[in-house]
Design a protein around this motif. Structure first.
Motif, PDB file in Angstrom:
ATOM      1  N   ARG A  27     -10.119  -0.471   1.583  1.00 57.03           N
ATOM      2  CA  ARG A  27     -10.687  -1.852   1.057  1.00 57.03           C
ATOM      3  C   ARG A  27      -9.807  -2.668   0.287  1.00 57.03           C
ATOM      4  NH1 ARG A  27     -13.575   1.813  -4.961  1.00 57.03           N
ATOM      5  NH2 ARG A  27     -12.080   3.185  -4.135  1.00 57.03           N
ATOM      6  N   CYS A  55     -15.651   1.492   3.789  1.00 59.69           N
ATOM      7  CA  CYS A  55     -15.437   3.400   3.335  1.00 59.69           C
ATOM      8  C   CYS A  55     -14.214   3.222   2.563  1.00 59.69           C
ATOM      9  CB  CYS A  55     -15.127   4.368   4.089  1.00 59.69           C
ATOM     10  SG  CYS A  55     -16.611   4.494   4.736  1.00 59.69           S
ATOM     11  N   LYS A 113     -12.925   7.818  -1.823  1.00 59.42           N
ATOM     12  CA  LYS A 113     -14.034   8.437  -2.743  1.00 59.42           C
ATOM     13  C   LYS A 113     -15.091   8.817  -1.207  1.00 59.42           C
ATOM     14  CE  LYS A 113     -11.302   8.686  -6.067  1.00 59.42           C
ATOM     15  NZ  LYS A 113     -10.260   7.778  -5.216  1.00 59.42           N
ATOM     16  N   ILE A 132      -6.219   2.723   6.615  1.00 57.92           N
ATOM     17  CA  ILE A 132      -5.768   3.418   5.827  1.00 57.92           C
ATOM     18  C   ILE A 132      -4.051   3.703   5.333  1.00 57.92           C
ATOM     19  CG2 ILE A 132      -8.786   3.646   5.437  1.00 57.92           C
ATOM     20  CD1 ILE A 132      -7.824   6.337   6.995  1.00 57.92           C
ATOM     21  N   LYS A 165      -2.759   6.648   7.331  1.00 55.66           N
ATOM     22  CA  LYS A 165      -3.253   7.885   8.308  1.00 55.66           C
ATOM     23  C   LYS A 165      -3.169   7.870   9.185  1.00 55.66           C
ATOM     24  CE  LYS A 165      -4.446   9.969   3.573  1.00 55.66           C
ATOM     25  NZ  LYS A 165      -4.375   8.715   2.543  1.00 55.66           N
ATOM     26  N   ASN A 219       2.095   3.158  11.068  1.00 53.00           N
ATOM     27  CA  ASN A 219       2.362   4.596  10.492  1.00 53.00           C
ATOM     28  C   ASN A 219       3.258   5.682  11.694  1.00 53.00           C
ATOM     29  OD1 ASN A 219      -0.335   5.191   8.782  1.00 53.00           O
ATOM     30  ND2 ASN A 219      -1.465   5.255  10.853  1.00 53.00           N
TER      31      ASN A 219
END
Ligand code: NAP
Length: 276
Positions: free
Chosen positions: A161, A183, A186, A204, A206, A227
């Motif tokens: 986000r 998403c 949290k 994200i 990851k 990544n």
């Protein structure tokens, strides 16, 4: 299953843009401002300048030292804002510690904000009155369009986000009539939410976070993440080798979303020149 060739799409769009730019009465001008000596930022800036030159955008690089004050950064942005040769201004983020990016960004006029990161441009996107849209999410939309992916009425899940990727991505999908879930760190029952996605966009940061058991059979999976895996190899957020067979269409890393980002920066600079 289709593996998206983001490099080929970006190359095609750049050729089209080059032709359109060649037909303009004057060359578009892009100012790229970098503060400090973050090595990754320096590589990004160099790549942006090189890519611009290749399609006929005149780019001007402005380098301020790590010790630059807020006022020095903002004075430079004010000067560029008033310069008619400059159609687009890009402030390379992050800024060195102690400098306020929001305050600096406010010195870039909305019509020259080719990154689409300003509060006004993000607000306009939220109101479905898009003017300049952030490059990476816009690149994802171009990929979906090029692949003929139906968006209207589909369940879309966006992982992440951030103001620069996740949020504008979710707004673009919502504006295209998807039913969107966003998403974040949290979020509970994230796996179950992902399993419902017809279109799953992960942003994200990851490595190999999205595994095959999280993906619905036949889903479209877009991997924005950049990544390094355990061997130091470039990879996305998605466990590509295990996920790809379940999808109808998937973007690889590298060679998927990445090449589209700079292309959309050039597209936004072209649009800014048209609207002059
Ligand atoms: P960011 O600002 O760090 O945001 C990461 C988002 O991921 C945050 O919203 C965070 O949630 C969420 N997140 C982190 N861990 C999570 C978890 N375990 N489960 C669910 N959500 C989680 O990153 P960004 O700037 O948006 O970039 C995301 C990735 O895209 C990075 O790998 C970046 O390098 C890459 N990227 C690629 C391009 C490209 O051109 N391909 C362009 C930009 C960025 P919270 O909000 O709760 O912290």
């Amino acid at each position: 299953m289709k593996i998206v060739d983001g490099k080929a799409l970006a190359a095609r769009l750049r050729e089209e843009l080059k032709e359109k730019i060649g037909a303009l009465p004057k060359e578009p001008g892009l100012a790229v401002v970098i503060v400090g000596n973050d090595p990754a930022s320096q590589i990004y800036v160099r790549n942006k300048i090189k890519a611009c030159g290749e399609i006929g955008i005149r780019s001007y690089a402005y380098e301020l030292p790590e010790t630059a004050t807020q006022k020095q950064v903002e004075d430079l942005l004010d000067k560029l804002a008033a310069n008619p040769e400059i159609n687009g201004i890009l402030l390379q983020l992050p800024l060195p510690k102690g400098l306020n990016a929001d305050s600096a960004m406010a010195h870039i006029p909305v019509e020259k904000d080719v990154d689409g990161f300003s509060a006004e441009n993000l607000g306009l996107l939220t109101l479905h009155k898009e003017r300049v849209v952030a490059c990476t999410p816009l690149g994802v939309m171009k990929i979906l369009e090029n692949e003929g992916v139906e968006i209207s009425g589909q369940r879309a899940v966006v992982l992440g986000r951030s103001d620069t990727v996740g949020k504008p991505m979710a707004m673009l999908l919502l504006n295209a009539n998807a039913t969107v879930t966003v998403c974040h760190s949290k979020t509970q029952r994230l796996k179950e939410i992902c399993q419902e996605a017809d279109i799953l966009v992960s942003a994200i940061g990851k490595a190999k976070f999205v595994t095959a058991d999280m993906v619905k059979e036949g889903a479209v999976v877009i991997d924005v993440g950049i990544n390094r895996d355990e061997n130091g190899k470039l990879c996305g957020d998605v466990d590509f080798e295990n996920v790809k067979e379940k999808t109808s269409c998937i973007t690889p890393v590298p060679g998927g979303v990445g090449p589209m980002t700079i292309t959309m920066l050039m597209y936004n600079t072209y649009l800014a020149t048209l609207k002059e």
